[in-house]
Design an enzyme around this catalytic site. Sequence first.
Site, PDB file in Angstrom:
ATOM      1  N   ARG A   1       0.834  -1.200   0.000  1.00  0.00           N
ATOM      2  CA  ARG A   1       0.000   0.000   0.000  1.00  0.00           C
ATOM      3  C   ARG A   1       0.871   1.252   0.000  1.00  0.00           C
ATOM      4  O   ARG A   1       0.574   2.231  -0.704  1.00  0.00           O
ATOM      5  CB  ARG A   1      -0.919   0.005   1.221  1.00  0.00           C
ATOM      6  CG  ARG A   1      -1.746   1.274   1.332  1.00  0.00           C
ATOM      7  CD  ARG A   1      -2.618   1.280   2.561  1.00  0.00           C
ATOM      8  NE  ARG A   1      -3.381   2.523   2.654  1.00  0.00           N
ATOM      9  CZ  ARG A   1      -4.283   2.780   3.588  1.00  0.00           C
ATOM     10  NH1 ARG A   1      -4.556   1.885   4.521  1.00  0.00           N
ATOM     11  NH2 ARG A   1      -4.929   3.928   3.595  1.00  0.00           N
TER      12      ARG A   1
ATOM     13  N   TYR B   1     -13.949  10.471  -1.866  1.00  0.00           N
ATOM     14  CA  TYR B   1     -13.014  10.046  -2.912  1.00  0.00           C
ATOM     15  C   TYR B   1     -13.090  10.944  -4.142  1.00  0.00           C
ATOM     16  O   TYR B   1     -12.162  10.950  -4.960  1.00  0.00           O
ATOM     17  CB  TYR B   1     -13.303   8.594  -3.305  1.00  0.00           C
ATOM     18  CG  TYR B   1     -12.886   7.607  -2.252  1.00  0.00           C
ATOM     19  CD1 TYR B   1     -11.577   7.135  -2.179  1.00  0.00           C
ATOM     20  CD2 TYR B   1     -13.798   7.156  -1.297  1.00  0.00           C
ATOM     21  CE1 TYR B   1     -11.183   6.242  -1.200  1.00  0.00           C
ATOM     22  CE2 TYR B   1     -13.416   6.259  -0.314  1.00  0.00           C
ATOM     23  CZ  TYR B   1     -12.111   5.807  -0.261  1.00  0.00           C
ATOM     24  OH  TYR B   1     -11.733   4.928   0.716  1.00  0.00           O
TER      25      TYR B   1
ATOM     26  N   ASN C   1     -10.733  -4.016  -1.363  1.00  0.00           N
ATOM     27  CA  ASN C   1     -10.591  -2.981  -2.389  1.00  0.00           C
ATOM     28  C   ASN C   1      -9.658  -3.420  -3.509  1.00  0.00           C
ATOM     29  O   ASN C   1      -8.759  -4.225  -3.285  1.00  0.00           O
ATOM     30  CB  ASN C   1     -10.037  -1.699  -1.743  1.00  0.00           C
ATOM     31  CG  ASN C   1     -11.105  -0.930  -1.010  1.00  0.00           C
ATOM     32  OD1 ASN C   1     -12.227  -0.810  -1.483  1.00  0.00           O
ATOM     33  ND2 ASN C   1     -10.775  -0.407   0.160  1.00  0.00           N
TER      34      ASN C   1
ATOM     35  N   HIS D   1     -16.413   4.010  -4.621  1.00  0.00           N
ATOM     36  CA  HIS D   1     -15.494   5.133  -4.411  1.00  0.00           C
ATOM     37  C   HIS D   1     -15.628   6.205  -5.490  1.00  0.00           C
ATOM     38  O   HIS D   1     -14.712   6.999  -5.700  1.00  0.00           O
ATOM     39  CB  HIS D   1     -14.037   4.649  -4.306  1.00  0.00           C
ATOM     40  CG  HIS D   1     -13.782   3.894  -3.038  1.00  0.00           C
ATOM     41  ND1 HIS D   1     -12.526   3.464  -2.667  1.00  0.00           N
ATOM     42  CD2 HIS D   1     -14.613   3.512  -2.026  1.00  0.00           C
ATOM     43  CE1 HIS D   1     -12.604   2.825  -1.499  1.00  0.00           C
ATOM     44  NE2 HIS D   1     -13.868   2.851  -1.098  1.00  0.00           N
TER      45      HIS D   1
END
Length: 421
Positions: free
Chosen positions: A90, A244, A144, A194
Amino acid sequence: MKLAVVGGGSTYTPELVDGFARLHDTLPIGELVLVDPAADRLDLVGGLARRIFAKQGHPGRITTTSDVEAGVADADAVLLQLRVGGQAARNQDETWPLECGCVGQETTGAGGLAKALRTVPVVLDIAERVRRANPDAWIIDFTNPVGIVTRALLRAGHRAVGLCNVAIGFQRKFAKLLEVAPADVHLDHVGLNHLTWETGVRLGGPGGEDVLPRLLAEHGDAIAGDLRLPRAVLDRLGVVPSYYLRYFYAHDEVVRELGTKPSRAAEVAVMERELLALYGDPALDEKPALLARRGGAFYSEAAVDLAAALLGDGGSPVQVVNTYNNGTLPFLADDAVIEVQARVGRSGATPLAVAELDPLYAGLVANVTAYEDLALEAALHGGRERVFRALLAHPLIGQFEYAEGLTDRLIAHNREHLAWA
């Protein structure tokens, strides 16, 4: 009833377990299995989970395993909450896109594509194991990027519904501002995961009074502050975009901000170390306050509601989920995955009709859906050219030079997770 959580060693899990414990009447779980390859984390999380159940008098038992097949055997529903590559991957997703002047984020843009490429093959492998163990089990995807992952699952014929906590977060926030019960607030929530807008806020149900204009007039400053968007943007749009959308509406500003501070992944990694230390305390028998800073607000309530409705034992009949479009947004293919209010029951999720979407939003939805089409092809089949095409199609990238540079960086940073690279 048996539920399995794949990714059960996540620091999110005590939030989920707390919801299962509090809402036992809605979702009467007999056994909860936490599945995770990280045995050390699983021991810590599993221990706290058992203490939470015990404190709240939940009669169910909690087991842990690193064996997916054993964990999902005879499960009525399997919840997926994976992070392939962990916080280290990430952190890369949130940093290397900045080198090209593009937003670094784990679910959208180049970082979101990298996460999809790492994640889709792993999720499909797990889903096949679930299908072999129990073909009637429901898969609830919280992994996700939810829209792309859910579409991969549905396309492969799995009984799957995608879940996100954005809508329930807005519902709870608006209910507090309106001083009503959350169940009385119905959102006209539309878009992609999102990439959504609240185009109406109705009291009492889908056909109730739309109080969104009043919310914006009386609480616009607070809502805009939470979204980190100017109040004037909300007034001009007359809708509430998800947070988002700031990556799209204020892209360059966000890129400048991200270049001046540690990544969110770095912040979360510090929190996770602190949380795991807390989880190891045998005296702790409730989710710690620090967990609220980790993210995923109201995740447990949304998961309980969805699982209860799919399994036919309760839950709200109408919920915001990710599922096939099937004509709901006529400008998209039927097999696009959208995020809207849907009627949920034992047979799955059926989207409710939505009002015609303003071209200002429909255009962006169509563009990002095209990107998601290409992203899924890249995740399923690999290849540098497929990665490049997906990046070029993304509205946050869209330039040949950027797409070339990002393709090289994506492959270099993710080679160990890409079988074809």
